[in-house]
Design a protein around this motif. Structure first.
Motif, PDB file in Angstrom:
ATOM      1  N   THR A  11       0.834  -1.210   0.000  1.00  0.00           N
ATOM      2  CA  THR A  11       0.000   0.000   0.000  1.00  0.00           C
ATOM      3  C   THR A  11       0.860   1.248   0.000  1.00  0.00           C
ATOM      4  O   THR A  11       0.582   2.215  -0.721  1.00  0.00           O
ATOM      5  CB  THR A  11      -0.927   0.012   1.238  1.00  0.00           C
ATOM      6  N   TRP A  12       1.913   1.241   0.805  1.00  0.00           N
ATOM      7  CA  TRP A  12       2.814   2.411   0.884  1.00  0.00           C
ATOM      8  C   TRP A  12       3.471   2.688  -0.470  1.00  0.00           C
ATOM      9  O   TRP A  12       3.516   3.831  -0.920  1.00  0.00           O
ATOM     10  CB  TRP A  12       3.895   2.166   1.948  1.00  0.00           C
ATOM     11  N   SER A  13       3.960   1.633  -1.143  1.00  0.00           N
ATOM     12  CA  SER A  13       4.650   1.825  -2.428  1.00  0.00           C
ATOM     13  C   SER A  13       3.694   2.359  -3.490  1.00  0.00           C
ATOM     14  O   SER A  13       4.085   3.134  -4.368  1.00  0.00           O
ATOM     15  CB  SER A  13       5.294   0.519  -2.894  1.00  0.00           C
ATOM     16  N   HIS A  14       2.409   1.961  -3.406  1.00  0.00           N
ATOM     17  CA  HIS A  14       1.403   2.461  -4.350  1.00  0.00           C
ATOM     18  C   HIS A  14       1.094   3.937  -4.097  1.00  0.00           C
ATOM     19  O   HIS A  14       1.028   4.740  -5.044  1.00  0.00           O
ATOM     20  CB  HIS A  14       0.125   1.618  -4.217  1.00  0.00           C
ATOM     21  N   LEU A  15       0.931   4.289  -2.816  1.00  0.00           N
ATOM     22  CA  LEU A  15       0.541   5.665  -2.481  1.00  0.00           C
ATOM     23  C   LEU A  15       1.714   6.640  -2.471  1.00  0.00           C
ATOM     24  O   LEU A  15       1.518   7.842  -2.656  1.00  0.00           O
ATOM     25  CB  LEU A  15      -0.150   5.694  -1.108  1.00  0.00           C
ATOM     26  N   GLU A  16       2.911   6.112  -2.300  1.00  0.00           N
ATOM     27  CA  GLU A  16       4.090   6.994  -2.191  1.00  0.00           C
ATOM     28  C   GLU A  16       4.306   7.812  -3.454  1.00  0.00           C
ATOM     29  O   GLU A  16       4.554   9.025  -3.400  1.00  0.00           O
ATOM     30  CB  GLU A  16       5.325   6.131  -1.882  1.00  0.00           C
ATOM     31  N   SER A  17       4.174   7.162  -4.627  1.00  0.00           N
ATOM     32  CA  SER A  17       4.377   7.881  -5.888  1.00  0.00           C
ATOM     33  C   SER A  17       3.278   8.902  -6.131  1.00  0.00           C
ATOM     34  O   SER A  17       3.468   9.869  -6.869  1.00  0.00           O
ATOM     35  CB  SER A  17       4.424   6.885  -7.049  1.00  0.00           C
TER      36      SER A  17
ATOM     37  N   PHE B  73       1.201  10.525  -3.465  1.00  0.00           N
ATOM     38  CA  PHE B  73       1.192  11.613  -2.481  1.00  0.00           C
ATOM     39  C   PHE B  73       2.519  12.367  -2.415  1.00  0.00           C
ATOM     40  O   PHE B  73       2.553  13.545  -2.090  1.00  0.00           O
ATOM     41  CB  PHE B  73       0.838  11.071  -1.087  1.00  0.00           C
ATOM     42  N   ILE B  74       3.618  11.684  -2.741  1.00  0.00           N
ATOM     43  CA  ILE B  74       4.931  12.351  -2.716  1.00  0.00           C
ATOM     44  C   ILE B  74       5.280  12.903  -4.094  1.00  0.00           C
ATOM     45  O   ILE B  74       5.814  14.007  -4.221  1.00  0.00           O
ATOM     46  CB  ILE B  74       6.035  11.372  -2.257  1.00  0.00           C
ATOM     47  N   GLY B  75       4.944  12.141  -5.145  1.00  0.00           N
ATOM     48  CA  GLY B  75       5.387  12.521  -6.492  1.00  0.00           C
ATOM     49  C   GLY B  75       4.444  13.400  -7.273  1.00  0.00           C
ATOM     50  O   GLY B  75       4.836  13.990  -8.277  1.00  0.00           O
ATOM     51  N   SER B  76       3.172  13.508  -6.857  1.00  0.00           N
ATOM     52  CA  SER B  76       2.196  14.291  -7.624  1.00  0.00           C
ATOM     53  C   SER B  76       1.865  15.600  -6.922  1.00  0.00           C
ATOM     54  O   SER B  76       1.223  15.606  -5.864  1.00  0.00           O
ATOM     55  CB  SER B  76       0.921  13.476  -7.845  1.00  0.00           C
ATOM     56  N   GLU B  77       2.289  16.703  -7.509  1.00  0.00           N
ATOM     57  CA  GLU B  77       1.999  18.019  -6.941  1.00  0.00           C
ATOM     58  C   GLU B  77       0.506  18.317  -6.989  1.00  0.00           C
ATOM     59  O   GLU B  77      -0.036  18.997  -6.113  1.00  0.00           O
ATOM     60  CB  GLU B  77       2.780  19.103  -7.696  1.00  0.00           C
ATOM     61  N   ASP B  78      -0.164  17.816  -8.019  1.00  0.00           N
ATOM     62  CA  ASP B  78      -1.598  18.055  -8.159  1.00  0.00           C
ATOM     63  C   ASP B  78      -2.369  17.432  -7.000  1.00  0.00           C
ATOM     64  O   ASP B  78      -3.251  18.066  -6.413  1.00  0.00           O
ATOM     65  CB  ASP B  78      -2.099  17.463  -9.484  1.00  0.00           C
ATOM     66  N   ILE B  79      -2.029  16.190  -6.665  1.00  0.00           N
ATOM     67  CA  ILE B  79      -2.707  15.510  -5.555  1.00  0.00           C
ATOM     68  C   ILE B  79      -2.396  16.211  -4.235  1.00  0.00           C
ATOM     69  O   ILE B  79      -3.271  16.387  -3.379  1.00  0.00           O
ATOM     70  CB  ILE B  79      -2.290  14.020  -5.480  1.00  0.00           C
ATOM     71  N   ARG B  80      -1.158  16.648  -4.045  1.00  0.00           N
ATOM     72  CA  ARG B  80      -0.770  17.346  -2.805  1.00  0.00           C
ATOM     73  C   ARG B  80      -1.546  18.662  -2.660  1.00  0.00           C
ATOM     74  O   ARG B  80      -1.898  19.056  -1.551  1.00  0.00           O
ATOM     75  CB  ARG B  80       0.734  17.614  -2.789  1.00  0.00           C
TER      76      ARG B  80
ATOM     77  N   GLN C  92      -0.520  13.964   6.243  1.00  0.00           N
ATOM     78  CA  GLN C  92      -0.665  12.721   7.003  1.00  0.00           C
ATOM     79  C   GLN C  92       0.201  11.622   6.386  1.00  0.00           C
ATOM     80  O   GLN C  92       0.850  10.855   7.115  1.00  0.00           O
ATOM     81  CB  GLN C  92      -2.136  12.294   7.019  1.00  0.00           C
ATOM     82  N   PHE C  93       0.233  11.578   5.060  1.00  0.00           N
ATOM     83  CA  PHE C  93       1.060  10.561   4.409  1.00  0.00           C
ATOM     84  C   PHE C  93       2.547  10.841   4.625  1.00  0.00           C
ATOM     85  O   PHE C  93       3.339   9.897   4.716  1.00  0.00           O
ATOM     86  CB  PHE C  93       0.754  10.478   2.910  1.00  0.00           C
ATOM     87  N   ASP C  94       2.932  12.114   4.684  1.00  0.00           N
ATOM     88  CA  ASP C  94       4.335  12.456   4.959  1.00  0.00           C
ATOM     89  C   ASP C  94       4.790  11.834   6.277  1.00  0.00           C
ATOM     90  O   ASP C  94       5.907  11.318   6.394  1.00  0.00           O
ATOM     91  CB  ASP C  94       4.517  13.977   4.995  1.00  0.00           C
ATOM     92  N   THR C  95       3.897  11.897   7.277  1.00  0.00           N
ATOM     93  CA  THR C  95       4.203  11.297   8.584  1.00  0.00           C
ATOM     94  C   THR C  95       4.311   9.778   8.468  1.00  0.00           C
ATOM     95  O   THR C  95       5.226   9.156   9.020  1.00  0.00           O
ATOM     96  CB  THR C  95       3.094  11.651   9.599  1.00  0.00           C
TER      97      THR C  95
ATOM     98  N   ALA D 201      -4.950   3.340   5.167  1.00  0.00           N
ATOM     99  CA  ALA D 201      -6.315   3.097   4.691  1.00  0.00           C
ATOM    100  C   ALA D 201      -7.101   4.413   4.603  1.00  0.00           C
ATOM    101  O   ALA D 201      -7.899   4.612   3.678  1.00  0.00           O
ATOM    102  CB  ALA D 201      -7.026   2.112   5.611  1.00  0.00           C
ATOM    103  N   VAL D 202      -6.841   5.312   5.556  1.00  0.00           N
ATOM    104  CA  VAL D 202      -7.505   6.628   5.545  1.00  0.00           C
ATOM    105  C   VAL D 202      -7.075   7.429   4.318  1.00  0.00           C
ATOM    106  O   VAL D 202      -7.905   8.031   3.627  1.00  0.00           O
ATOM    107  CB  VAL D 202      -7.179   7.410   6.843  1.00  0.00           C
ATOM    108  N   CYS D 203      -5.770   7.415   4.027  1.00  0.00           N
ATOM    109  CA  CYS D 203      -5.244   8.131   2.851  1.00  0.00           C
ATOM    110  C   CYS D 203      -5.782   7.517   1.561  1.00  0.00           C
ATOM    111  O   CYS D 203      -6.134   8.239   0.614  1.00  0.00           O
ATOM    112  CB  CYS D 203      -3.717   8.097   2.845  1.00  0.00           C
ATOM    113  N   GLU D 204      -5.847   6.186   1.541  1.00  0.00           N
ATOM    114  CA  GLU D 204      -6.332   5.478   0.349  1.00  0.00           C
ATOM    115  C   GLU D 204      -7.803   5.807   0.092  1.00  0.00           C
ATOM    116  O   GLU D 204      -8.218   6.021  -1.051  1.00  0.00           O
ATOM    117  CB  GLU D 204      -6.152   3.970   0.553  1.00  0.00           C
ATOM    118  N   LYS D 205      -8.579   5.893   1.169  1.00  0.00           N
ATOM    119  CA  LYS D 205     -10.005   6.213   1.055  1.00  0.00           C
ATOM    120  C   LYS D 205     -10.190   7.643   0.546  1.00  0.00           C
ATOM    121  O   LYS D 205     -11.041   7.910  -0.307  1.00  0.00           O
ATOM    122  CB  LYS D 205     -10.677   6.050   2.420  1.00  0.00           C
ATOM    123  N   ALA D 206      -9.374   8.569   1.076  1.00  0.00           N
ATOM    124  CA  ALA D 206      -9.460   9.970   0.639  1.00  0.00           C
ATOM    125  C   ALA D 206      -9.130  10.095  -0.851  1.00  0.00           C
ATOM    126  O   ALA D 206      -9.783  10.841  -1.588  1.00  0.00           O
ATOM    127  CB  ALA D 206      -8.514  10.834   1.467  1.00  0.00           C
TER     128      ALA D 206
END
Length: 289
Positions: free
Chosen positions: A12-18, A20-27, A36-39, A78-83
């Motif tokens: 899950t982390w490897s999927h969301l990392e690109s 939440f960390i790599g997409s400026e639009d999503i941030r 929250q994902f940064d933490t 799971a909270v980040c994934e749901k959002a």
């Protein structure tokens, strides 16, 4: 149980990392969940660094509180994934054709929303036959004005009006959809009106393939109805005369197929020939009955 949950968290982390960390639009769109994902990202990396320093698997998996820590990270992921899923759903509701693409493709489209040329690479997944766009290129600025569309087969159709690809990607894609529809309506109107201005086998080359196919069907229906009207007026050979006309039209198209044609025109005429054979058989049955 530790290894199982560890694999799940890592996946899950490897999927969301690109995302939440790599997409400026999503941030920008999900600032709270991005923080929250940064933490979570920091906690997971610390966990992995700690595991690296303990090469013994048994010892690494039996550290006190490790399972609870992984479980906590899993819940926060799971909270980040749901959002993220809810955010993507709002985009799909705004432009329903986004339901045709995967979440990964949709994220790529959203992250490049202000780069129409990059988004255009996904058009074949969003539209049945639109493969790419022709842009008005001027100067060094990335082009934002679409002038026409290409099909998967390479057929080009000019838009009836230029389409500006600016703003939110779902907004200008809706505008593109409307422009495509209005262009086909315009082409259809022009083709049906001009059908009788020249011989049918010459008219076929003017409109786009989709319009030519629909136009021939419209005129076939019209001409069959005219034949019925002539029958009612007492002209008994009306359908037989129209049948002869159909045979003549079909033979003319076959002659064209024996000549030099572009791949697109050849495919268009072959398809119309198939439709014409069916139309001829329908009229033949009407005559028999």
């Amino acid at each position: 149980s530790v290894i199982t949950i560890w694999f799940e968290v890592q996946r899950t982390w490897s999927h969301l990392e690109s995302i939440f960390i790599g997409s400026e639009d999503i941030r920008a769109q999900l600032p709270q969940h991005s923080k929250q994902f940064d933490t979570i990202d920091s906690d997971f990396k610390n966990l992995m660094q700690d595991a690296e320093s303990t090469p013994n698997v048994v010892k690494a998996c039996n550290k006190r509180g490790l399972f609870d820590e992984l479980e906590d990270i899993q819940k926060r992921l799971a909270v980040c994934e749901k959002a993220l899923a809810e955010y993507l759903e709002t985009k799909r509701l705004a432009f329903p054709r986004f339901y045709f693409v995967s979440s990964a493709d949709l994220l790529d489209i959203l992250s490049k929303g202000n780069q129409p040329i990059e988004v255009a690479k996904h058009l074949a997944k969003l539209f049945d036959s639109m493969a790419k766009l022709k842009f008005h290129e001027e100067g060094s600025e990335p082009p934002k004005e679409a002038l026409g569309m290409y099909s998967k087969d390479g057929e080009y159709v000019d838009f009836d009006r230029a389409c500006m690809c600016v703003g939110q990607v779902e907004s200008w894609l809706n505008g593109l959809l409307e422009t495509m529809q209005s262009t086909i309506r315009h082409e259809m109107t022009e083709a049906v009106i001009s059908y009788e201005d020249k011989p049918r086998d010459q008219w076929l080359f003017d409109p786009p393939a989709q319009v030519a196919l629909a136009g021939t069907q419209i005129w076939w229906t019209t001409e069959v109805n005219l034949s019925f009207a002539r029958l009612e007026e007492g002209y008994e050979n009306a359908l037989k005369d129209y049948f002869k006309k159909q045979v003549s039209q079909l033979n003319t198209l076959i002659t064209h197929l024996l000549g030099d044609l572009t791949p697109g025109d050849r495919q268009k005429i072959m398809t119309i020939c198939t439709i014409d054979v069916h139309a001829r058989d329908v009229v033949a049955k009407l005559i028999q009955q």
